[in-house]
Design a protein around this motif. Structure first.
Motif, PDB file in Angstrom:
ATOM      1  N   LYS A  66     -28.954  75.117  71.177  1.00  0.00           N
ATOM      2  CA  LYS A  66     -30.235  74.554  71.578  1.00  0.00           C
ATOM      3  C   LYS A  66     -30.287  74.477  73.095  1.00  0.00           C
ATOM      4  O   LYS A  66     -29.310  74.104  73.744  1.00  0.00           O
ATOM      5  N   THR A 114     -36.143  66.386  69.420  1.00  0.00           N
ATOM      6  CA  THR A 114     -37.320  67.201  69.145  1.00  0.00           C
ATOM      7  C   THR A 114     -37.758  68.047  70.341  1.00  0.00           C
ATOM      8  O   THR A 114     -38.813  68.680  70.291  1.00  0.00           O
ATOM      9  N   THR A 142     -39.787  71.580  70.102  1.00  0.00           N
ATOM     10  CA  THR A 142     -40.511  71.799  68.852  1.00  0.00           C
ATOM     11  C   THR A 142     -41.993  72.008  69.131  1.00  0.00           C
ATOM     12  O   THR A 142     -42.546  71.474  70.089  1.00  0.00           O
ATOM     13  N   TYR A 196     -43.589  70.505  64.547  1.00  0.00           N
ATOM     14  CA  TYR A 196     -43.130  69.246  63.952  1.00  0.00           C
ATOM     15  C   TYR A 196     -43.589  68.042  64.754  1.00  0.00           C
ATOM     16  O   TYR A 196     -43.596  68.056  65.984  1.00  0.00           O
TER      17      TYR A 196
END
Length: 340
Positions: A96, A110, A113, A116
């Motif tokens: 990530k 998050t 994203t 989401y």
């Protein structure tokens, strides 16, 4: 003396997407969102042992909020706004990536994203509101004096006194809001680096705006980071001091938050916090005073969690913190504890 590998970022020169008016934004470099070529080059340089240790500490500070593995970094070293803005971070385990979004480094789970989304407790969402973020330092924080808060200058000095044993270390200002105390800590020269951390994007933007009005802060080791207090993106035992001003009562899970603070503190590290104590004035309909009925009414009658002093002390101790001490004035409490 040693030969070290230094990450070098090779950036395209022509792009105006990040060029803005204003002192601080014009100070930051122009970075192309379309094409970014990076490479590691080996640079033989003579550095002392102390400097090597400082670089090592810096590189090991940020960690993945998912697996807590230290993040690798490509870009210029340093914790100042310019260096963080030009750097990219990556977790080799989760694959990530993280980067500065607008004016802060987003290290939430998050981050990145697009589809989401999830709802947060009212106490968290309130401070993400642009108007609330704008007014916080421009009037709202000053009203805390009515409950016994001593005022920003005295409150800052009280915290500084507690942090004296860890002078020269890294300080993490969690739930920093508009950076009222983050900026003071950075300007004090007492710390090797200060990280202003908040979950609210708008609070961090306000902090950035205030920094832009003070040229002396531009080259300070002061970084803006968005993160969840219950999922701190730092390696275990990596920071020397944690400050949480008027924050405990706002956290969705104070126990998870204090446990995380304990995790990231080094042995001997200091945690200092202020909050409102539970009184008839600030929590007449709290779940603790109304029992079962309070649990039902809590979402609409009591946004915050207020605690008695003994509860705060117990929470710190059960999370591995020792040498608890506190100062109380009406509903105000400043408490401190150390990592064992």
């Amino acid at each position: 003396m040693a030969s070290v590998s230094v990450p070098i970022a090779l950036l395209p020169l022509n792009n105006n997407r990040h060029r803005h008016s204003g002192n601080l934004r014009s100070y930051l470099p122009v970075v192309s969102p379309l094409r970014r070529v990076r490479a590691y080059v080996s640079v033989s340089t003579e550095i002392g042992v102390e400097e090597q240790n400082n670089v090592s500490k810096e590189l090991e500070l940020f960690a993945c909020p998912i697996c807590y593995e230290p993040l690798t970094r490509k870009g210029p070293s340093g914790l100042n706004l310019n260096a963080i803005y030009r750097s990219g971070f990556k977790c080799q385990r989760c694959q990530k990536t993280f980067s500065s979004k607008d004016v802060y480094l987003d290290l939430t789970v998050t981050s990145g994203t697009t589809a989401y989304s999830e709802s947060k407790p009212i106490r968290s969402e309130l401070f993400r509101n642009p108007l609330v973020s704008f007014l916080y330092e421009r009037g709202w924080r000053q009203t805390f004096k009515q409950s016994g808060f001593p005022g920003r200058d005295e409150e800052f000095q009280m915290a500084q006194d507690y942090f004296e044993p860890v002078s020269g270390g890294f300080l993490l200002d969690v739930s920093c809001g508009s950076g009222l105390f983050s900026r003071k800590f950075a300007s004090s020269g007492m710390y090797s680096g200060v990280i202003a951390l908040d979950f609210s994007e708008n609070m961090l933007r306000q902090c950035y705006e205030f920094i832009g009005k003070d040229d002396s802060l531009l080259n300070k080791n002061l970084a803006l980071v968005r993160a969840d207090i219950s999922r701190l993106p730092f390696s275990s035992a990596s920071v020397d001091a944690v400050h949480a001003g008027a924050a405990l009562h706002c956290w969705p899970s104070p126990s998870n938050a204090v446990a995380e603070i304990s995790r990231v503190l080094k042995s001997g590290g200091v945690f200092v916090g202020t909050t409102f104590l539970s009184t008839r004035l600030n929590s007449p309909l709290s779940s603790r005073s109304l029992g079962t009925l309070g649990q039902i009414l809590a979402p609409s009658t009591n946004t915050y969690s207020f605690f008695a002093e003994k509860e705060i002390e117990d929470l710190c101790k059960t999370c591995g913190l020792v040498n608890y001490t506190s100062k109380v004035d009406r509903a105000f409490i400043m408490f401190s504890a150390q990592k064992s």
